[in-house]
Design a protein around this motif. Structure first.
Motif, mmCIF file in Angstrom:
data_model
loop_
_atom_site.group_PDB
_atom_site.id
_atom_site.type_symbol
_atom_site.label_atom_id
_atom_site.label_comp_id
_atom_site.label_asym_id
_atom_site.label_seq_id
_atom_site.Cartn_x
_atom_site.Cartn_y
_atom_site.Cartn_z
ATOM 1 N N GLU A 202 0.919 -1.243 -0.137
ATOM 2 C CA GLU A 202 0.227 -0.032 0.122
ATOM 3 C C GLU A 202 0.893 1.204 0.015
ATOM 4 O O GLU A 202 0.507 2.188 -0.838
ATOM 5 C CB GLU A 202 -0.974 -0.093 1.215
ATOM 6 N N CYS A 203 1.725 1.302 0.849
ATOM 7 C CA CYS A 203 2.837 2.448 0.933
ATOM 8 C C CYS A 203 3.700 2.615 -0.512
ATOM 9 O O CYS A 203 3.544 3.914 -0.752
ATOM 10 C CB CYS A 203 4.008 2.074 2.095
ATOM 11 N N ILE A 204 3.812 1.557 -1.149
ATOM 12 C CA ILE A 204 4.668 1.712 -2.301
ATOM 13 C C ILE A 204 3.695 2.050 -3.473
ATOM 14 O O ILE A 204 4.013 3.066 -4.018
ATOM 15 C CB ILE A 204 5.114 0.319 -2.750
ATOM 16 N N GLU A 205 2.469 1.859 -3.548
ATOM 17 C CA GLU A 205 1.447 2.018 -4.346
ATOM 18 C C GLU A 205 1.021 3.797 -4.059
ATOM 19 O O GLU A 205 0.670 4.272 -5.084
ATOM 20 C CB GLU A 205 0.305 1.198 -4.335
ATOM 21 N N LEU A 206 0.879 4.127 -2.902
ATOM 22 C CA LEU A 206 0.810 5.433 -2.481
ATOM 23 C C LEU A 206 1.840 6.388 -3.177
ATOM 24 O O LEU A 206 1.888 7.859 -3.250
ATOM 25 C CB LEU A 206 0.637 5.743 -1.006
ATOM 26 N N GLY A 207 3.152 5.662 -3.307
ATOM 27 C CA GLY A 207 4.220 6.658 -3.761
ATOM 28 C C GLY A 207 5.115 6.941 -2.748
ATOM 29 O O GLY A 207 5.960 7.970 -2.848
ATOM 30 N N PHE A 208 5.135 6.456 -1.525
ATOM 31 C CA PHE A 208 5.626 6.802 -0.283
ATOM 32 C C PHE A 208 7.040 6.061 -0.076
ATOM 33 O O PHE A 208 7.979 6.557 0.047
ATOM 34 C CB PHE A 208 4.766 6.693 1.022
ATOM 35 N N VAL A 209 7.009 4.920 -0.339
ATOM 36 C CA VAL A 209 7.967 4.015 -0.132
ATOM 37 C C VAL A 209 8.751 3.361 -1.343
ATOM 38 O O VAL A 209 8.023 3.105 -2.060
ATOM 39 C CB VAL A 209 7.563 2.812 0.855
ATOM 40 N N ASP A 210 10.060 3.317 -1.333
ATOM 41 C CA ASP A 210 10.776 2.657 -2.607
ATOM 42 C C ASP A 210 11.215 1.297 -1.980
ATOM 43 O O ASP A 210 11.856 1.172 -0.750
ATOM 44 C CB ASP A 210 11.859 3.355 -2.891
ATOM 45 N N ARG A 211 11.131 -0.003 -2.599
ATOM 46 C CA ARG A 211 11.941 -1.052 -2.393
ATOM 47 C C ARG A 211 13.230 -0.856 -2.794
ATOM 48 O O ARG A 211 13.628 -0.773 -4.147
ATOM 49 C CB ARG A 211 11.274 -2.132 -2.820
ATOM 50 N N VAL A 212 14.362 -1.061 -2.035
ATOM 51 C CA VAL A 212 15.776 -0.782 -2.649
ATOM 52 C C VAL A 212 16.675 -1.827 -1.940
ATOM 53 O O VAL A 212 16.214 -2.679 -1.108
ATOM 54 C CB VAL A 212 16.262 0.509 -2.128
ATOM 55 N N ARG A 213 17.946 -1.828 -2.323
ATOM 56 C CA ARG A 213 18.688 -3.134 -1.766
ATOM 57 C C ARG A 213 18.933 -2.700 -0.507
ATOM 58 O O ARG A 213 19.058 -1.562 0.201
ATOM 59 C CB ARG A 213 20.042 -2.763 -2.443
ATOM 60 N N GLY A 214 18.692 -3.526 0.444
ATOM 61 C CA GLY A 214 18.812 -3.383 1.973
ATOM 62 C C GLY A 214 17.560 -3.230 2.602
ATOM 63 O O GLY A 214 17.499 -3.575 3.728
ATOM 64 N N GLY A 215 16.336 -3.426 1.936
ATOM 65 C CA GLY A 215 15.187 -3.315 2.465
ATOM 66 C C GLY A 215 14.390 -1.965 2.002
ATOM 67 O O GLY A 215 14.293 -1.977 0.760
ATOM 68 N N TYR A 216 13.762 -1.140 2.690
ATOM 69 C CA TYR A 216 12.678 -0.164 2.078
ATOM 70 C C TYR A 216 13.200 1.236 2.750
ATOM 71 O O TYR A 216 13.768 1.123 3.823
ATOM 72 C CB TYR A 216 11.398 -0.352 2.870
ATOM 73 N N ARG A 217 12.649 2.152 2.001
ATOM 74 C CA ARG A 217 13.110 3.746 2.652
ATOM 75 C C ARG A 217 12.017 4.587 2.037
ATOM 76 O O ARG A 217 11.516 4.246 1.038
ATOM 77 C CB ARG A 217 14.373 4.331 2.117
ATOM 78 N N LEU A 218 11.730 5.746 2.694
ATOM 79 C CA LEU A 218 10.919 6.848 2.063
ATOM 80 C C LEU A 218 11.795 7.437 1.055
ATOM 81 O O LEU A 218 12.998 7.822 1.229
ATOM 82 C CB LEU A 218 10.734 7.842 3.065
ATOM 83 N N ASN A 219 11.130 7.856 -0.166
ATOM 84 C CA ASN A 219 11.763 8.630 -1.109
ATOM 85 C C ASN A 219 11.717 10.079 -0.458
ATOM 86 O O ASN A 219 11.225 10.361 0.408
ATOM 87 C CB ASN A 219 10.885 8.539 -2.312
ATOM 88 N N PHE A 220 12.476 10.962 -1.238
ATOM 89 C CA PHE A 220 12.480 12.196 -0.703
ATOM 90 C C PHE A 220 11.449 12.985 -0.668
ATOM 91 O O PHE A 220 10.958 13.621 0.526
ATOM 92 C CB PHE A 220 13.395 12.991 -1.483
ATOM 93 N N ARG A 221 10.239 12.857 -1.480
ATOM 94 C CA ARG A 221 9.129 13.500 -1.476
ATOM 95 C C ARG A 221 8.214 12.953 -0.165
ATOM 96 O O ARG A 221 7.780 13.784 0.456
ATOM 97 C CB ARG A 221 8.335 13.239 -2.683
ATOM 98 N N ALA A 222 8.345 11.879 -0.091
ATOM 99 C CA ALA A 222 7.595 11.235 1.170
ATOM 100 C C ALA A 222 8.275 11.611 2.388
ATOM 101 O O ALA A 222 7.485 12.114 3.318
ATOM 102 C CB ALA A 222 7.700 9.574 1.289
ATOM 103 N N ASP A 223 9.549 11.872 2.591
ATOM 104 C CA ASP A 223 10.347 12.032 3.796
ATOM 105 C C ASP A 223 9.783 13.509 4.265
ATOM 106 O O ASP A 223 9.597 13.891 5.201
ATOM 107 C CB ASP A 223 11.649 12.129 3.460
ATOM 108 N N LEU A 224 9.898 14.246 3.012
ATOM 109 C CA LEU A 224 9.493 15.844 3.311
ATOM 110 C C LEU A 224 7.937 15.753 3.861
ATOM 111 O O LEU A 224 7.619 16.622 4.341
ATOM 112 C CB LEU A 224 9.653 16.739 2.056
#
Length: 255
Positions: free
Chosen positions: A209-231
């Motif tokens: 759900e978080c990925i579909e909302l555009g908040f979270v990216d799946r990256v090497r090592g796990g998951y992170r907020l992208n910059f727009r979501a962090d802000l």
């Protein structure tokens, strides 16, 4: 450097930065180019009325021209008086300049729209959050306020965070980076996420759900907020803090 040389150097610097010749400056002040040359060479000082005219012409203070080193604090009474006489758009423009001067090295990739007349600029780092959209918005938040706002969300959530489910909100807060350590390759592994969420949470569903909302990216090592979501999380936390904290809001409606 004595006062004559100091003032002459300042006048020469201001004149050159404005693209004026000594003759052109002389015409503005109704004096000769030779008189301007004597100032800049440190051979004489302008009379007091001309010091005031120079300050008005180059939009600086007479203290600056005369070399008084009183620090920015000494300018506060003058700034306060001028600020209260400004229109709202002028205040925003002034604060925009202050943000530009105060910003440090940008720790993350800023959101921008190249060539757009209302360019959005964002600074996010150990000195806090600075955000402005030219002619529209200015926002400054200290690290202390940001930390307090985020901490409040760990125990309660009112509008605007009620727009998100509690599960999504918890994931976003776990992934929110420490403002003192904004590493570009920050990620939280799935096991860590599971240990910090209630066992009843369907982590795979929530992450999807978080990925579909555009908040979270799946990256090497796990998951992170992208910059727009962090802000966005930080800005929503600020709004949450300002409109829900009892006794903390002063609202002016109209002029």
């Amino acid at each position: 450097m004595n006062n004559l040389e100091h003032t002459g150097t300042k006048i020469a610097k201001l004149r050159r930065s404005s693209g004026m010749t000594q003759e052109e400056l002389g015409r503005h002040l109704s004096i000769s180019a030779q008189a301007v040359s004597k100032w800049e060479n440190g051979d004489s000082l302008p009379d007091l009325p001309l010091i005031v005219k120079l300050a008005n012409l180059y939009d600086c203070s007479t203290d600056y021209l005369l070399g008084r080193e009183g620090g920015l604090t000494s300018l506060i009474p003058q700034i306060r008086e001028a600020f209260h006489q400004m229109e709202l758009t002028e205040r925003i423009g002034f604060l925009e300049k202050m943000i530009t001067l105060a910003e440090g090295p940008v720790s993350t990739t800023p959101v921008h729209s190249e060539g757009h007349a209302s360019l959005v600029h964002i600074h996010l780092g150990p000195t806090g959050l600075g955000l402005w959209a030219k002619d529209r918005l200015v926002c400054i938040a200290s690290p202390t306020f940001l930390e307090e706002a985020v901490e409040t969300l760990s125990t309660e959530a009112e509008f605007p965070f009620t727009l998100l489910s509690d599960e999504v909100r918890h994931v976003l807060l776990i992934l929110l980076r420490n403002i003192d350590d904004l590493k570009p390759y920050y990620a939280v592994d799935e096991e860590t996420l599971r240990t910090q969420l209630p066992a009843s949470v369907d982590l795979e569903r929530v992450l999807t759900e978080c990925i579909e909302l555009g908040f979270v990216d799946r990256v090497r090592g796990g998951y992170r907020l992208n910059f727009r979501a962090d802000l966005t999380v930080r800005l929503l936390a600020m709004i949450h803090q300002m409109i829900n904290k009892q006794g903390s809001m002063n609202v002016t409606v109209g002029k």
